[in-house]
Enzyme design. Structure first.
Site, PDB file in Angstrom:
ATOM      1  N   CYS A   9       0.860  -1.191   0.000  1.00  0.00           N
ATOM      2  CA  CYS A   9       0.000   0.000   0.000  1.00  0.00           C
ATOM      3  C   CYS A   9       0.901   1.248   0.000  1.00  0.00           C
ATOM      4  CB  CYS A   9      -0.945  -0.068   1.190  1.00  0.00           C
ATOM      5  SG  CYS A   9      -2.101   1.303   1.374  1.00  0.00           S
ATOM      6  N   HIS A  20      -7.465  -3.729  -4.290  1.00  0.00           N
ATOM      7  CA  HIS A  20      -6.405  -3.163  -3.475  1.00  0.00           C
ATOM      8  C   HIS A  20      -6.245  -3.995  -2.198  1.00  0.00           C
ATOM      9  CE1 HIS A  20      -3.621  -0.037  -2.347  1.00  0.00           C
ATOM     10  NE2 HIS A  20      -4.168   0.015  -1.140  1.00  0.00           N
ATOM     11  N   ASP A  52      -8.548  -2.847  -8.374  1.00  0.00           N
ATOM     12  CA  ASP A  52      -8.161  -1.749  -7.485  1.00  0.00           C
ATOM     13  C   ASP A  52      -8.759  -0.451  -8.020  1.00  0.00           C
ATOM     14  OD1 ASP A  52      -6.799   0.237  -5.985  1.00  0.00           O
ATOM     15  OD2 ASP A  52      -5.046  -1.050  -5.780  1.00  0.00           O
TER      16      ASP A  52
END
Length: 279
Positions: A154, A243, A211
């Site tokens: 991330c 994601h 995502d």
């Protein structure tokens, strides 16, 4: 465990970050059997930066080092567990707390507020220097400075790309769903797509096609930049993943993609001189 006097006995064990929401039933827990684990402080830029480390117990040989770069939520239990997973593979895995000067991510229960009030104030330049100090510390505390890699998730996935352009001593990097493009600010003046031509480290990028924050056009732009730079990089996109698909403690987790990504990361490390000792 007590490696030396940098052991930080005053810090409480990290739980899962409140801002990440409820912990999912798919959460994986990796025990510390056969490992040495602990919380330490690392001298960095006139401060002492907290960090969590895990490594195989009883090893006298210098171990290959993997710096684990935190998610937006900081070095919470998921990141610590990833360190233990890597230690089980024969690595010295270390996760520095890269927001520590700006604040404590565990004090936030809202991800938007966490980003606005804390994460957005962390300069890339500060992070690069802190990672340099982490690498040096690990190399003098049981790690092999000639075998150094990073992986990030991330927020840390973006940082992994940047560090791969920053540190020529890195053997390999793996960036999990890290942002590739974005607005330029005083704290984030450049993004991975801007730095493709400066990459000095082979990078494996792992992304999810579902995502909603990292779009196909962003990945295409990065691939074009990498190709133009003739960079040593590979991007793998998982069609069914979104994601944070490796985050087993969240509903985003996609087991098949996560398992394949982990396998590919370990192969990438091995391919580039970063095999876990004895594994």
């Amino acid at each position: 465990m007590n490696i030396d006097d940098t052991l930080d006995l005053n810090r409480k064990p990290a739980a899962f970050a409140p801002a990440a929401g409820n912990v999912a039933s798919t959460t994986i827990h990796t025990d510390d059997a056969g490992l040495e684990t602990g919380q330490f402080t690392i001298p960095s830029q006139s401060d002492r930066m907290p960090a969590y480390m895990a490594k195989p117990a009883g090893e006298s040989r210098p171990l290959p080092i993997v710096i684990v770069i935190q998610e937006i939520f900081g070095v919470h239990e998921h990141i610590r567990d990833i360190c233990r997973r890597l230690a089980k593979q024969g690595y010295l895995a270390i996760a520095p707390e890269l927001y520590f000067r700006q604040g404590d991510p565990s004090a936030y229960d809202d991800i938007g507020q966490l980003f606005k009030e804390l994460v957005s104030k962390v300069p890339d330049s500060q992070v690069m220097a802190d990672l340099d100090h982490t690498a040096h510390w690990a190399a003098t505390h049981g790690g092999d400075g000639q075998r150094l890699a990073v992986t990030g998730f991330c927020w840390g996935g973006r940082i992994a790309w940047l560090y791969a352009a920053h540190n020529p001593q890195l053997k390999a990097a793996a960036a999990w769903y890290g942002k590739l493009v974005g607005d330029k600010t005083l704290t984030t003046p450049r993004h991975p797509v801007d730095m493709a031509k400066e990459l000095v480290t082979p990078v494996l990028g792992l992304y999810g096609a579902q995502d909603t924050g990292i779009l196909p056009e962003h990945i295409d732009a990065m691939r074009r930049a990498l190709s133009a730079a003739n960079a040593k990089a590979e991007i793998r996109v998982y069609p069914e993943a979104g994601h944070a698909f490796y985050a087993d403690y969240r509903p985003n987790y996609h087991a098949a993609s996560a398992e394949d990504g982990w396998r590919r990361m370990l192969q990438w490390f091995s391919q580039h001189g970063m095999s876990g000792d004895g594994k």
